[in-house]
Design a protein around this motif. Structure first.
Motif, PDB file in Angstrom:
ATOM      1  N   GLU A  92      24.994  43.470  33.004  1.00  8.61           N
ATOM      2  CA  GLU A  92      24.788  42.040  32.812  1.00  8.61           C
ATOM      3  C   GLU A  92      24.207  41.764  31.435  1.00  8.61           C
ATOM      4  O   GLU A  92      23.334  42.497  30.957  1.00  8.61           O
ATOM      5  CB  GLU A  92      23.846  41.481  33.878  1.00  8.61           C
ATOM      6  CG  GLU A  92      24.550  41.062  35.159  1.00  8.61           C
ATOM      7  CD  GLU A  92      25.440  39.833  34.989  1.00  8.61           C
ATOM      8  OE1 GLU A  92      25.366  39.182  33.919  1.00  8.61           O
ATOM      9  OE2 GLU A  92      26.209  39.526  35.901  1.00  8.61           O
ATOM     10  N   PRO A 141      21.218  40.203  37.444  1.00  8.21           N
ATOM     11  CA  PRO A 141      22.287  40.224  38.456  1.00  8.21           C
ATOM     12  C   PRO A 141      21.913  39.424  39.699  1.00  8.21           C
ATOM     13  O   PRO A 141      20.748  39.420  40.134  1.00  8.21           O
ATOM     14  CB  PRO A 141      22.426  41.719  38.786  1.00  8.21           C
ATOM     15  CG  PRO A 141      21.970  42.410  37.541  1.00  8.21           C
ATOM     16  CD  PRO A 141      20.865  41.560  36.993  1.00  8.21           C
ATOM     17  N   ALA A 182      22.097  48.799  38.240  1.00  6.76           N
ATOM     18  CA  ALA A 182      22.272  47.722  37.269  1.00  6.76           C
ATOM     19  C   ALA A 182      21.770  48.136  35.896  1.00  6.76           C
ATOM     20  O   ALA A 182      20.693  48.723  35.760  1.00  6.76           O
ATOM     21  CB  ALA A 182      21.524  46.473  37.729  1.00  6.76           C
ATOM     22  N   ILE A 217      27.711  49.998  43.909  1.00  7.36           N
ATOM     23  CA  ILE A 217      28.009  48.926  42.955  1.00  7.36           C
ATOM     24  C   ILE A 217      27.272  49.245  41.667  1.00  7.36           C
ATOM     25  O   ILE A 217      26.056  49.421  41.661  1.00  7.36           O
ATOM     26  CB  ILE A 217      27.562  47.545  43.482  1.00  7.36           C
ATOM     27  CG1 ILE A 217      28.216  47.241  44.826  1.00  7.36           C
ATOM     28  CG2 ILE A 217      27.897  46.456  42.461  1.00  7.36           C
ATOM     29  CD1 ILE A 217      27.661  45.977  45.502  1.00  7.36           C
ATOM     30  N   GLU A 231      31.686  43.209  47.826  1.00  9.49           N
ATOM     31  CA  GLU A 231      30.266  43.547  47.758  1.00  9.49           C
ATOM     32  C   GLU A 231      29.773  44.038  49.122  1.00  9.49           C
ATOM     33  O   GLU A 231      29.017  45.014  49.225  1.00  9.49           O
ATOM     34  CB  GLU A 231      29.513  42.293  47.344  1.00  9.49           C
ATOM     35  CG  GLU A 231      28.158  42.475  46.735  1.00  9.49           C
ATOM     36  CD  GLU A 231      27.643  41.133  46.212  1.00  9.49           C
ATOM     37  OE1 GLU A 231      27.413  41.037  45.005  1.00  9.49           O
ATOM     38  OE2 GLU A 231      27.478  40.196  47.014  1.00  9.49           O
ATOM     39  N   THR A 280      26.748  47.677  37.821  1.00 10.54           N
ATOM     40  CA  THR A 280      26.985  46.425  37.120  1.00 10.54           C
ATOM     41  C   THR A 280      26.261  46.383  35.775  1.00 10.54           C
ATOM     42  O   THR A 280      25.182  46.973  35.624  1.00 10.54           O
ATOM     43  CB  THR A 280      26.531  45.222  37.989  1.00 10.54           C
ATOM     44  OG1 THR A 280      26.925  43.997  37.377  1.00 10.54           O
ATOM     45  CG2 THR A 280      25.017  45.222  38.192  1.00 10.54           C
ATOM     46  N   SER A 311      31.403  44.614  36.733  1.00  6.78           N
ATOM     47  CA  SER A 311      30.907  45.425  37.848  1.00  6.78           C
ATOM     48  C   SER A 311      31.996  46.388  38.282  1.00  6.78           C
ATOM     49  O   SER A 311      33.187  46.081  38.210  1.00  6.78           O
ATOM     50  CB  SER A 311      30.505  44.541  39.037  1.00  6.78           C
ATOM     51  OG  SER A 311      29.423  43.700  38.711  1.00  6.78           O
TER      52      SER A 311
END
Length: 288
Positions: free
Chosen positions: A120, A125, A174, A116, A110, A118, A227
């Motif tokens: 969820e 997150p 995200a 990044i 990270e 991701t 991720s």
């Protein structure tokens, strides 16, 4: 890097460096035994290096690069530079008392990532959680532990969030399932504050949030959260992180990464736009 517990707390760069050395060796058709003989070691030493379970010596890596046919000076320098960085302990080592071994590698990844992405399903997150929401999540999943340990775990989560405020921090994208936003973790007040926090975070240029709405129905990521991390150095492969109950998978093989990338692209295509995200966040907040 398909092992689900990558050693005894190796740094992320050590794992990535080992993975890159494995790729180079396999591409050249060199056996671990041949590589080990070159650096006055053994086949098992090469295996431990490639899994990121031991430190690296610059001389060993330089000799291996020569054996693997890496003659481009820029490529060699990029990998050699990683050797020193890979052996440095990260800030998260001071949280070793509450940080699971299998998660230590992810925190390092990270920190090193340039991007990044991701998805969820159950929770907001970790990098986007408020302190109160984080405490509620940690408390619910940590039956029988002391209040001091809960506080330490929350502090760790908040410390991780600093990566998004760094000038060289990653771009964070995200996609959150609507179910995670409607689950009243910590109660109505905590959830309202968390939803407002997400809307505020949308103003940051390095943060994008989308919501996978109930209205879409079934979708390609019903297998669960994951991720995908990308790094600024092109010598380092993308890594997919899939967390399990008491372990995690770290995947860097091209075919594995490609599968998850396709799923992420599909999720982004059918989830809310930024404006729709803010509107839906406010709608859900008003319902608490």
């Amino acid at each position: 890097m398909t092992q689900n517990q990558p050693g005894s707390g190796p740094t992320a760069l050590r794992i990535l460096l080992g993975s890159q050395l494995r790729r180079l060796r396999e591409a050249k058709g060199v056996t671990r035994e041949e590589a080990g003989h070159l650096i006055r070691g053994s086949e098992s030493k090469i295996s431990r290096m490639e899994l990121g379970r031991v430190g690296f010596k610059e001389r060993d890596v330089s000799d291996l690069l020569a054996l693997y046919g890496v003659v481009d000076e820029q490529a060699r320098d990029a990998i050699i530079t990683l050797v020193g960085k890979a052996n440095e302990p990260g800030w998260w080592h001071r949280f070793n008392d509450v940080l699971p071994t299998w998660f230590q590698a992810y925190v390092g990844l990270e920190e090193a990532a340039a991007r990044i992405r991701t998805y969820e399903v159950q929770f907001v997150p970790g990098l986007l959680q408020t302190k109160e929401y984080a405490r509620a999540v940690v408390t619910a999943g940590s039956a029988g532990i002391s209040s001091d340990e809960i506080a330490r775990r929350v502090d760790l989560r908040l410390e991780r969030q600093r990566v998004l405020d760094r000038p060289d921090g990653p771009f964070f994208w995200a996609v959150i399932d609507e179910a995670a936003l409607r689950r009243p973790i910590g109660g109505a007040e905590v959830m309202r504050a968390q939803l407002e926090h997400l809307a505020d975070l949308m103003r940051q240029p390095n943060i994008t949030i989308q919501i996978m709405p109930f209205s879409f129905g079934g979708h390609s990521a019903e297998g669960g959260a994951f991720s995908i991390l990308r790094f600024p150095d092109r010598e380092l492969p993308d890594v997919v992180y899939v967390e399990q109950l008491a372990s995690a998978l770290y995947l860097d093989k091209r075919e594995d990464v490609d599968k998850y990338t396709v799923v992420m692209e599909r999720l982004c295509a059918v989830s809310t736009t930024p404006d729709e995200t803010v509107q839906l966040l406010r709608t859900i907040a008003d319902e608490f």
